[in-house]
Design an enzyme around this catalytic site. Structure first.
Site, PDB file in Angstrom:
ATOM      1  CB  ILE A  66     -90.707  18.995  18.063  1.00 20.55           C
ATOM      2  CG1 ILE A  66     -91.852  18.098  18.556  1.00 20.55           C
ATOM      3  CG2 ILE A  66     -91.239  20.342  17.626  1.00 20.55           C
ATOM      4  CD1 ILE A  66     -92.570  18.647  19.811  1.00 20.55           C
ATOM      5  CB  SER A  67     -91.440  14.613  14.208  1.00 22.80           C
ATOM      6  OG  SER A  67     -90.153  14.049  14.320  1.00 22.80           O
TER       7      SER A  67
END
Ligand code: SAH
Length: 217
Positions: A66-67
């Site tokens: 997840i960025s």
């Protein structure tokens, strides 16, 4: 945003994270407001909840990430999102970025090439009662021709080069934001499609993403 425990404590943590992003230079209030709304901790396994509001990337299923919140905020700012925008996202992953776009009033079409991730995230968004995000299983290099053209396209994995097919699926005047591998690093590119077959490119600094891979699995 439907079910799941979102408490005042979580809201407080989000407010702190948003302050941190503001200090790091994010100034688009529409983006910050959306990030204040979307409960990032609900996109993590419960065990990892304490890390949900730190400004770090984090592992999710299928060896993906997840960025980092800063990266989400930066890419979303470059996209200049307006309510009603029809946006194609390449790389659904956890679904967090898609929800941030939806919270800004966009109609989001998000593609994922990992079937287990596509299935688990689609189920999660359903449980959360998210509106405005449609998920698809497929290869981002091909885009979603049957839904084109899009006002904006956001790629959340590092591409070897700008996929021509994605530029084709952008409307004239549309914006594509995509990290492209240039030598040893990945350069954030913002592309404006001026007319059919013509576009302008800007460079917006170095980032780190998981690779954009061909085909599905
Ligand atoms: N936007 C995501 C970030 C996920 S990381 C989030 O908010 O969580 C990037 C994602 O892109 C991974 O899930 C990876 O599987 C996916 N991906 C990589 N190449 C792709 C391709 N060609 N088509 C679709 N998805 C791709």
């Amino acid at each position: 945003m439907g079910k799941g425990a979102d408490t005042y404590r979580h809201k407080g943590l989000r407010a702190k994270l948003v302050d941190e992003l503001r200090k790091k230079g994010i100034s688009d209030e529409r983006v910050l407001d959306a990030m204040l709304q979307v409960p990032r901790h609900l996109f993590f396994d419960k065990t990892f909840e304490p890390w949900a509001y730190k400004d770090n990337a984090f592992p999710i299923d299928c060896e993906q990430t997840i960025s980092q919140p800063y990266t989400v905020a930066f890419q979303t700012s470059l996209l200049d999102v307006h309510p009603g925008d029809k946006i194609l996202e390449i790389g659904l992953g956890s679904g967090y970025q898609a929800c941030v776009l939806a919270a800004m009033g966009a109609k989001v079409y998000s593609l994922e090439r990992h079937r287990p991730l596509y299935l688990s995230t689609t189920a999660r968004l359903g449980q959360m009662g998210v509106r405005g995000v449609r998920t698809f299983y497929g290869d981002g290099f091909r885009g979603l021709p049957s839904f084109a053209p899009f006002d904006k396209i956001l790629v959340t994995a590092a591409a070897p080069e700008i996929p021509k097919e994605l530029v084709r699926q952008l409307r004239e005047g549309g914006i594509l934001v995509i990290p492209v591998t240039r030598g040893a690093f990945q350069q954030m590119i913002r592309l404006f499609k001026t007319s059919d077959g013509k576009w302008l490119e800007e460079q917006h600094g170095e980032f780190r993403f998981v690779p954009m891979l061909e085909g599905t699995e």
